[in-house]
Design a protein around this motif. Sequence first.
Motif: not given
Length: 527
Positions: A413-432
């Motif tokens: 669901i994330l476009p390429f230019n936002l994929r790394a940043k969006g996935f970082t938000v996802f990973a942050f949410s999982v870790s938190a």
Amino acid sequence: MGGPAVDTSSSGMQDYHKFIDPSKKWYKNSRLVKLNLWIFLLLITSMANGYDGSMMNGLQLLEQWESAFDYPDGSKLGLLGAIQNIGSLGSLPFAPYMCDGLGRKWTIFIGAVIVVGGAVLQAAAQNVEMFIGARFLLGFGLGFCTAGAPMLVSEIAYPTQRAPLSSVYNALWPGGAFVASWITFGTFHIKNSWSWRIPSALQGAPSLLQIFLILLCPESPRWLVSKGRETEALKCLAYYHADGNEQDPLVLFEFEEIKTTLAHEALQKQTGWLQLFRTPGNRRRMRILVAIAFFSQWSGNGLVSYYLNKVFDTIGITDPVEQLLINAFLNMWSLILAVLGGMYCDKFGRRPIFLTSTAGMLIFFTLQTVCSSQYALHGNKAAGHAVVAMIFLYSAAYAIAWSPLITSYTLEILPFNLRAKGFTVFAFSVSASLVFNQYINPLALKAIGWKYYIVYCVWIAFELVFVYFFLIETKNRTLEETSLLFDGVHAVADVSNQAAHAIEHEPSTPNEKHSGSVHEVNVLEKA
């Protein structure tokens, strides 16, 4: 707002299928076999991540580990469980810039080096402080690996295999747990510190393999195009997807679609952290990915993943060997079902699998709560045994969706230019969410026992409602086409139609006149 049903049919949406011969089997194509072997090297990142929870479960059953670290309990035990994810949180500010700047491969390599160093320190720990520090380092390195690996899987996989393979990525989390559970069971009878040092050292094995091989792996064609290295991107697509034929229609379609999409994102200035929340489509993406990140850890599964021995204690199963065996078979059971859920995600669709999974979790966790209460209040041994059965059924329901699909769905669901940043938000949410879980769960279990399960029953019911109303179906679409589901045909160019049009009417090589995205910009302006 999302809705219970979303129309997934749109003209031009599945054009890439007409370029694929369904009679050709991937396992008869040596280059696709080679590509999938490279993807397997990326998939084991998830095994390294899953190894940790099961290892910590097993170590808590080892007298040698308990005595070495002064029988940790309560907040100290919570910190030992949570510190790896605290380390992962520490890597997140750097991970997206490394993925977008250095590339996916180098990010994974750097992370793997840190993980191996952390595993060595963990195995050599002389006190609890050293053990905690090593686990922080492990988490810090895994943060880089888990940022780069799933993105690279989704961006190099053959189109018809992308969804199952990127889903299997997270499905292998219980694979790592399965390996760790059997290793700790095997070292249980070692009567010295090697009973816990061996499992601790072996946590770095997948990353050690990546250190030697990952830089030989193909880089993401999308990342290469974004860096102006279009010749390399085309050669990569052609080599692995079409036996080296750069004029193959599928390769040209993929290549044009990637270029057109990146050109559109550049026109829309879809970069930067604020862009994640600037448009209605991106806000919908963020609402979904943050929700599924927290749901994946706040569904009662953290009790099974990290503190299964504490759960067993509440139902009278106290024999360490019996606990280790149940843990080992539970992880094998979850692994099989998670892989099946990932492999069939395109056949059944994401929404049906998520809905079935979440409904099953609610039913079986509620029954687990009832059975636990009967044992606690009346000492009913049959109810205690029923809890074990409910744990297996709950784990099956969780495994078919929440193990395999959360990572692949987020990347889709994330476009390429936002994929790394969006996935970082996802990973942050999982870790938190993991840090909270790992810290709170042992304290809550110690304080109120089975009554703590009621909180999760209510929460899983909320999850089911959210999934029904907000999750959007994405099956059988390319990464570029999925954008239309969130941004609409009026906000985003129909890149699949443009790519198909381009390969039917013009030659497409990086050296031709539209390689600098002039052609794409003109088309997008007209659109």
